[in-house]
Design a protein around this motif. Structure first.
Motif, mmCIF file in Angstrom:
data_model
loop_
_atom_site.group_PDB
_atom_site.id
_atom_site.type_symbol
_atom_site.label_atom_id
_atom_site.label_comp_id
_atom_site.label_asym_id
_atom_site.label_seq_id
_atom_site.Cartn_x
_atom_site.Cartn_y
_atom_site.Cartn_z
ATOM 1 N N SER A 1 -14.968 1.998 8.511
ATOM 2 C CA SER A 1 -15.178 1.358 7.162
ATOM 3 C C SER A 1 -14.954 2.017 6.137
ATOM 4 N N LYS A 2 -14.969 3.314 6.000
ATOM 5 C CA LYS A 2 -14.549 3.866 4.697
ATOM 6 C C LYS A 2 -13.006 4.096 4.670
ATOM 7 N N VAL A 3 -12.555 4.248 5.895
ATOM 8 C CA VAL A 3 -10.922 4.199 5.938
ATOM 9 C C VAL A 3 -10.452 2.896 5.585
ATOM 10 N N LEU A 4 -10.967 1.941 5.976
ATOM 11 C CA LEU A 4 -10.275 0.571 5.713
ATOM 12 C C LEU A 4 -11.093 0.220 4.179
ATOM 13 N N GLY A 5 -12.023 0.485 3.775
ATOM 14 C CA GLY A 5 -12.581 -0.141 2.568
ATOM 15 C C GLY A 5 -11.964 -0.300 1.383
ATOM 16 N N TRP A 6 -11.257 0.614 1.213
ATOM 17 C CA TRP A 6 -10.530 0.741 -0.137
ATOM 18 C C TRP A 6 -9.464 -0.455 -0.035
ATOM 19 N N ILE A 7 -8.970 -1.177 1.043
ATOM 20 C CA ILE A 7 -8.307 -2.409 0.974
ATOM 21 C C ILE A 7 -9.043 -3.569 1.107
ATOM 22 N N GLY A 8 -10.596 -3.380 1.237
ATOM 23 C CA GLY A 8 -11.394 -4.324 1.481
ATOM 24 C C GLY A 8 -11.759 -5.000 2.607
ATOM 25 N N ILE B 1 0.994 -1.178 0.192
ATOM 26 C CA ILE B 1 0.070 -0.086 0.051
ATOM 27 C C ILE B 1 0.825 1.453 -0.079
ATOM 28 N N SER B 2 0.710 2.086 -0.945
ATOM 29 C CA SER B 2 1.455 3.515 -0.952
ATOM 30 C C SER B 2 1.039 4.435 0.188
ATOM 31 N N THR B 3 1.739 5.178 0.728
ATOM 32 C CA THR B 3 1.531 6.084 1.742
ATOM 33 C C THR B 3 0.720 7.226 1.071
ATOM 34 N N ALA B 4 0.960 7.387 -0.270
ATOM 35 C CA ALA B 4 -0.171 8.739 -0.935
ATOM 36 C C ALA B 4 -1.601 8.138 -0.883
ATOM 37 N N GLY B 5 -1.645 7.018 -1.274
ATOM 38 C CA GLY B 5 -2.736 6.203 -1.368
ATOM 39 C C GLY B 5 -3.539 6.095 -0.179
ATOM 40 N N VAL B 6 -2.724 6.027 1.176
ATOM 41 C CA VAL B 6 -3.521 5.894 2.346
ATOM 42 C C VAL B 6 -3.967 7.395 2.779
ATOM 43 N N ASP B 7 -2.848 8.409 2.546
ATOM 44 C CA ASP B 7 -3.218 9.629 2.774
ATOM 45 C C ASP B 7 -4.370 10.261 2.195
ATOM 46 N N ASP B 8 -4.789 9.894 0.930
ATOM 47 C CA ASP B 8 -5.698 10.434 -0.082
ATOM 48 C C ASP B 8 -7.097 9.559 0.827
ATOM 49 N N GLU B 9 -6.970 8.463 1.023
ATOM 50 C CA GLU B 9 -8.325 7.957 1.578
ATOM 51 C C GLU B 9 -8.723 8.249 2.765
ATOM 52 N N GLU C 1 -1.494 20.891 -1.285
ATOM 53 C CA GLU C 1 -0.056 21.064 -0.372
ATOM 54 C C GLU C 1 -0.682 21.525 1.043
ATOM 55 N N GLU C 2 -2.020 21.662 1.364
ATOM 56 C CA GLU C 2 -2.382 22.545 2.427
ATOM 57 C C GLU C 2 -2.877 20.942 3.343
ATOM 58 N N ARG C 3 -3.069 20.055 2.601
ATOM 59 C CA ARG C 3 -3.707 18.590 3.277
ATOM 60 C C ARG C 3 -2.821 18.339 4.311
ATOM 61 N N ARG C 4 -3.103 17.780 5.435
ATOM 62 C CA ARG C 4 -2.198 17.020 6.241
ATOM 63 C C ARG C 4 -2.834 15.793 6.693
ATOM 64 N N THR C 5 -2.112 14.442 6.885
ATOM 65 C CA THR C 5 -2.823 13.198 7.378
ATOM 66 C C THR C 5 -2.767 13.223 8.937
ATOM 67 N N PRO C 6 -3.736 13.020 9.617
ATOM 68 C CA PRO C 6 -3.627 12.740 11.077
ATOM 69 C C PRO C 6 -2.838 11.645 11.498
ATOM 70 N N SER C 7 -2.149 12.036 12.667
ATOM 71 C CA SER C 7 -1.298 11.099 13.373
ATOM 72 C C SER C 7 -2.218 9.656 13.672
ATOM 73 N N TYR C 8 -1.701 8.614 14.010
ATOM 74 C CA TYR C 8 -2.538 7.474 14.304
ATOM 75 C C TYR C 8 -3.207 7.981 15.434
ATOM 76 N N GLU C 9 -2.910 8.634 16.454
ATOM 77 C CA GLU C 9 -3.669 8.746 17.720
ATOM 78 C C GLU C 9 -4.806 9.955 17.351
ATOM 79 N N ALA C 10 -4.487 10.868 16.441
ATOM 80 C CA ALA C 10 -5.717 11.566 15.984
ATOM 81 C C ALA C 10 -6.612 10.727 14.891
ATOM 82 N N LEU C 11 -6.360 9.924 14.172
ATOM 83 C CA LEU C 11 -7.077 8.899 13.406
ATOM 84 C C LEU C 11 -8.115 7.883 14.671
#
Length: 148
Positions: free
Chosen positions: A77-84, A7-15, A54-64
């Motif tokens: 489920s939306k966060v995890l759905g793209w990996i089935g 899984i790409s980091t960019a893909g995770v951030d986008d999802e 460029e303004e978008r940030r990805t939450p830390s795992y604690e924030a997520l």
């Protein structure tokens, strides 16, 4: 080992950003200020999770995890759905099918125990009154008389 399937980091951030944007922001279920107040996460930080480019940030795992807890299994489920994969609550709610069935089964068993002698005396009736009230309250949403 092959990198195929990683899984790409960019893909995770986008999802993650897409999922947060479905639940929070202008015209969504929750405003940024509502989420900030409920979670303790800063409003500017939350706004950065749904920003674009460029303004978008990805939450830390604690924030997520905080957002997952606040938004619930549907968000997770939306966060995890793209990996089935998906999520469900481990805390049953009153209207959940399992809780409805468990409540009805428990109530019916109380009636069966009290009626085993083929008679409901005044003691049985007193003991069964709160059970009957709970059964009725559980079934009202399924009744044609329920207000919708």
């Amino acid at each position: 080992m092959s990198n195929e399937g990683l899984i790409s980091t960019a893909g995770v951030d986008d999802e993650i950003g897409r999922a947060i944007g479905l639940f929070m922001g202008r015209g969504r279920r929750y405003s940024v200020s509502d989420v900030a107040m409920a979670t303790g996460l800063g409003a500017r930080t939350l706004q950065s999770y749904i920003a674009s480019g460029e303004e978008r940030r990805t939450p830390s795992y604690e924030a997520l995890f905080t957002l997952m807890q606040f938004f619930g299994p549907q968000f997770t489920s939306k966060v995890l759905g793209w990996i089935g994969q998906g999520a469900h609550s481990l805390t049953p709610q009153a209207g959940d099918p399992g809780m409805v069935i468990a409540t009805l089964a428990q109530g019916v068993s109380q009636f069966a125990i009290r009626g085993a002698d083929n008679h409901f005396c005044h003691v049985d009736q007193g003991a069964l009154e709160p059970v009957a009230d709970e059964l009725i309250a559980t079934l009202v949403p399924f009744s044609s008389r329920a207000t919708k």
